[in-house]
Design a protein around this motif. Structure first.
Motif, PDB file in Angstrom:
ATOM      1  N   GLY A  25     -12.256  -4.746 -20.952  1.00  0.00           N
ATOM      2  CA  GLY A  25     -11.353  -5.197 -19.899  1.00  0.00           C
ATOM      3  C   GLY A  25     -12.023  -5.676 -18.631  1.00  0.00           C
ATOM      4  N   PHE A  26     -13.337  -5.647 -18.605  1.00  0.00           N
ATOM      5  CA  PHE A  26     -14.076  -6.166 -17.458  1.00  0.00           C
ATOM      6  C   PHE A  26     -15.445  -6.627 -17.928  1.00  0.00           C
ATOM      7  N   THR A  27     -16.159  -7.320 -17.066  1.00  0.00           N
ATOM      8  CA  THR A  27     -17.473  -7.853 -17.427  1.00  0.00           C
ATOM      9  C   THR A  27     -18.507  -6.745 -17.277  1.00  0.00           C
ATOM     10  N   PHE A  28     -18.743  -6.075 -18.369  1.00  0.00           N
ATOM     11  CA  PHE A  28     -19.576  -4.862 -18.385  1.00  0.00           C
ATOM     12  C   PHE A  28     -20.949  -5.107 -17.759  1.00  0.00           C
ATOM     13  N   SER A  29     -21.553  -6.226 -18.068  1.00  0.00           N
ATOM     14  CA  SER A  29     -22.925  -6.487 -17.620  1.00  0.00           C
ATOM     15  C   SER A  29     -23.022  -6.675 -16.109  1.00  0.00           C
ATOM     16  N   ASN A  30     -21.905  -6.803 -15.427  1.00  0.00           N
ATOM     17  CA  ASN A  30     -21.907  -6.944 -13.970  1.00  0.00           C
ATOM     18  C   ASN A  30     -21.803  -5.610 -13.236  1.00  0.00           C
ATOM     19  N   TYR A  31     -21.672  -4.551 -13.993  1.00  0.00           N
ATOM     20  CA  TYR A  31     -21.414  -3.237 -13.409  1.00  0.00           C
ATOM     21  C   TYR A  31     -22.574  -2.275 -13.639  1.00  0.00           C
ATOM     22  N   ALA A  32     -22.956  -1.590 -12.569  1.00  0.00           N
ATOM     23  CA  ALA A  32     -23.841  -0.442 -12.721  1.00  0.00           C
ATOM     24  C   ALA A  32     -23.032   0.666 -13.387  1.00  0.00           C
ATOM     25  N   MET A  33     -23.693   1.420 -14.230  1.00  0.00           N
ATOM     26  CA  MET A  33     -23.016   2.480 -14.964  1.00  0.00           C
ATOM     27  C   MET A  33     -23.651   3.828 -14.646  1.00  0.00           C
ATOM     28  N   SER A  34     -22.815   4.825 -14.602  1.00  0.00           N
ATOM     29  CA  SER A  34     -23.294   6.175 -14.295  1.00  0.00           C
ATOM     30  C   SER A  34     -22.586   7.203 -15.162  1.00  0.00           C
ATOM     31  N   TRP A  35     -23.226   8.327 -15.295  1.00  0.00           N
ATOM     32  CA  TRP A  35     -22.607   9.509 -15.881  1.00  0.00           C
ATOM     33  C   TRP A  35     -22.507  10.572 -14.801  1.00  0.00           C
ATOM     34  N   TYR A  36     -21.356  11.205 -14.736  1.00  0.00           N
ATOM     35  CA  TYR A  36     -21.110  12.322 -13.841  1.00  0.00           C
ATOM     36  C   TYR A  36     -20.670  13.513 -14.689  1.00  0.00           C
ATOM     37  N   ARG A  37     -20.731  14.667 -14.078  1.00  0.00           N
ATOM     38  CA  ARG A  37     -20.193  15.838 -14.749  1.00  0.00           C
ATOM     39  C   ARG A  37     -19.538  16.761 -13.741  1.00  0.00           C
ATOM     40  N   GLN A  38     -18.622  17.560 -14.241  1.00  0.00           N
ATOM     41  CA  GLN A  38     -17.943  18.528 -13.392  1.00  0.00           C
ATOM     42  C   GLN A  38     -17.700  19.799 -14.176  1.00  0.00           C
ATOM     43  N   ALA A  39     -18.281  20.863 -13.666  1.00  0.00           N
ATOM     44  CA  ALA A  39     -18.087  22.180 -14.267  1.00  0.00           C
ATOM     45  C   ALA A  39     -16.913  22.872 -13.565  1.00  0.00           C
ATOM     46  N   PRO A  40     -16.278  23.823 -14.226  1.00  0.00           N
ATOM     47  CA  PRO A  40     -15.147  24.526 -13.608  1.00  0.00           C
ATOM     48  C   PRO A  40     -15.525  25.144 -12.265  1.00  0.00           C
ATOM     49  N   GLY A  41     -14.725  24.866 -11.261  1.00  0.00           N
ATOM     50  CA  GLY A  41     -14.963  25.436  -9.946  1.00  0.00           C
ATOM     51  C   GLY A  41     -16.040  24.747  -9.141  1.00  0.00           C
ATOM     52  N   LYS A  42     -16.588  23.674  -9.685  1.00  0.00           N
ATOM     53  CA  LYS A  42     -17.658  22.961  -8.985  1.00  0.00           C
ATOM     54  C   LYS A  42     -17.254  21.521  -8.728  1.00  0.00           C
ATOM     55  N   GLU A  43     -17.966  20.893  -7.811  1.00  0.00           N
ATOM     56  CA  GLU A  43     -17.704  19.494  -7.515  1.00  0.00           C
ATOM     57  C   GLU A  43     -18.327  18.599  -8.588  1.00  0.00           C
ATOM     58  N   ARG A  44     -17.773  17.429  -8.709  1.00  0.00           N
ATOM     59  CA  ARG A  44     -18.349  16.444  -9.629  1.00  0.00           C
ATOM     60  C   ARG A  44     -19.715  16.028  -9.098  1.00  0.00           C
ATOM     61  N   GLU A  45     -20.688  15.947  -9.999  1.00  0.00           N
ATOM     62  CA  GLU A  45     -22.039  15.581  -9.598  1.00  0.00           C
ATOM     63  C   GLU A  45     -22.573  14.443 -10.457  1.00  0.00           C
ATOM     64  N   LEU A  46     -23.434  13.657  -9.860  1.00  0.00           N
ATOM     65  CA  LEU A  46     -24.069  12.562 -10.572  1.00  0.00           C
ATOM     66  C   LEU A  46     -25.109  13.112 -11.532  1.00  0.00           C
ATOM     67  N   THR A  77     -21.537  -0.869 -23.961  1.00  0.00           N
ATOM     68  CA  THR A  77     -21.584   0.579 -24.108  1.00  0.00           C
ATOM     69  C   THR A  77     -22.759   1.165 -23.324  1.00  0.00           C
ATOM     70  N   VAL A  78     -22.505   2.298 -22.714  1.00  0.00           N
ATOM     71  CA  VAL A  78     -23.559   3.064 -22.062  1.00  0.00           C
ATOM     72  C   VAL A  78     -23.664   4.403 -22.772  1.00  0.00           C
ATOM     73  N   TYR A  79     -24.881   4.917 -22.828  1.00  0.00           N
ATOM     74  CA  TYR A  79     -25.156   6.142 -23.563  1.00  0.00           C
ATOM     75  C   TYR A  79     -25.815   7.173 -22.657  1.00  0.00           C
ATOM     76  N   LEU A  80     -25.656   8.421 -23.040  1.00  0.00           N
ATOM     77  CA  LEU A  80     -26.393   9.496 -22.390  1.00  0.00           C
ATOM     78  C   LEU A  80     -26.934  10.402 -23.493  1.00  0.00           C
ATOM     79  N   GLN A  81     -28.234  10.335 -23.695  1.00  0.00           N
ATOM     80  CA  GLN A  81     -28.892  11.213 -24.658  1.00  0.00           C
ATOM     81  C   GLN A  81     -29.281  12.490 -23.915  1.00  0.00           C
ATOM     82  N   MET A  82     -28.803  13.608 -24.397  1.00  0.00           N
ATOM     83  CA  MET A  82     -29.049  14.886 -23.734  1.00  0.00           C
ATOM     84  C   MET A  82     -29.828  15.787 -24.688  1.00  0.00           C
ATOM     85  N   ASN A  83     -31.012  16.155 -24.282  1.00  0.00           N
ATOM     86  CA  ASN A  83     -31.870  17.031 -25.073  1.00  0.00           C
ATOM     87  C   ASN A  83     -32.126  18.335 -24.328  1.00  0.00           C
TER      88      ASN A  83
END
Length: 119
Positions: A25-46, A77-83
């Motif tokens: 729905g948008f021009t993906f290649s024009n956008y910076a992409m990020s992953w954030y996370r939020q744990a219970p009781g905590k603020e969302r973090e980059l 598509t953007v990916y996040l490999q977590m090891n």
């Protein structure tokens, strides 16, 4: 506009997961992409960010060396490999698309996927 996140789940400490965020729905290649996370009781973090072409990547200190962000502009598509996952990585993970123009910023969010690290 859609950001569909997949790949979360339950994993043991020390394990790995790969998250995907498929954009439409948008021009993906024009956008910076990020992953954030939020744990219970905590603020969302980059967690990690990647530039439009993929040449620049940034990570939160606690993820450096364990997480890898990548993107495939041909697949929108953007990916996040977590090891080496740790219990403290347990959180809801979200992807974000961002583009900043002269007049405004464009921000889109995916629905999130739960990652639980537990034995």
């Amino acid at each position: 506009v859609q950001l569909v996140v997949s790949g979360g789940g339950l994993v043991q400490p020390g394990g790995s997961l790969r998250l995907s965020c498929a954009a439409s729905g948008f021009t993906f290649s024009n956008y910076a992409m990020s992953w954030y996370r939020q744990a219970p009781g905590k603020e969302r973090e980059l967690v990690a960010a990647i530039s439009t072409g993929g040449g620049s990547k940034n990570y939160a200190d606690s993820m450096k060396g364990r997480f890898t962000i990548s993107r495939d502009n041909a697949k929108n598509t953007v990916y996040l490999q977590m090891n080496s996952l740790k219990p403290e990585d347990t959180a809801m993970y979200y992807c974000n698309a961002r583009r900043v123009s002269v007049s405004r910023a464009y921000d889109y969010w995916g629905q999130g996927t739960q990652v639980t690290v537990s034995s």
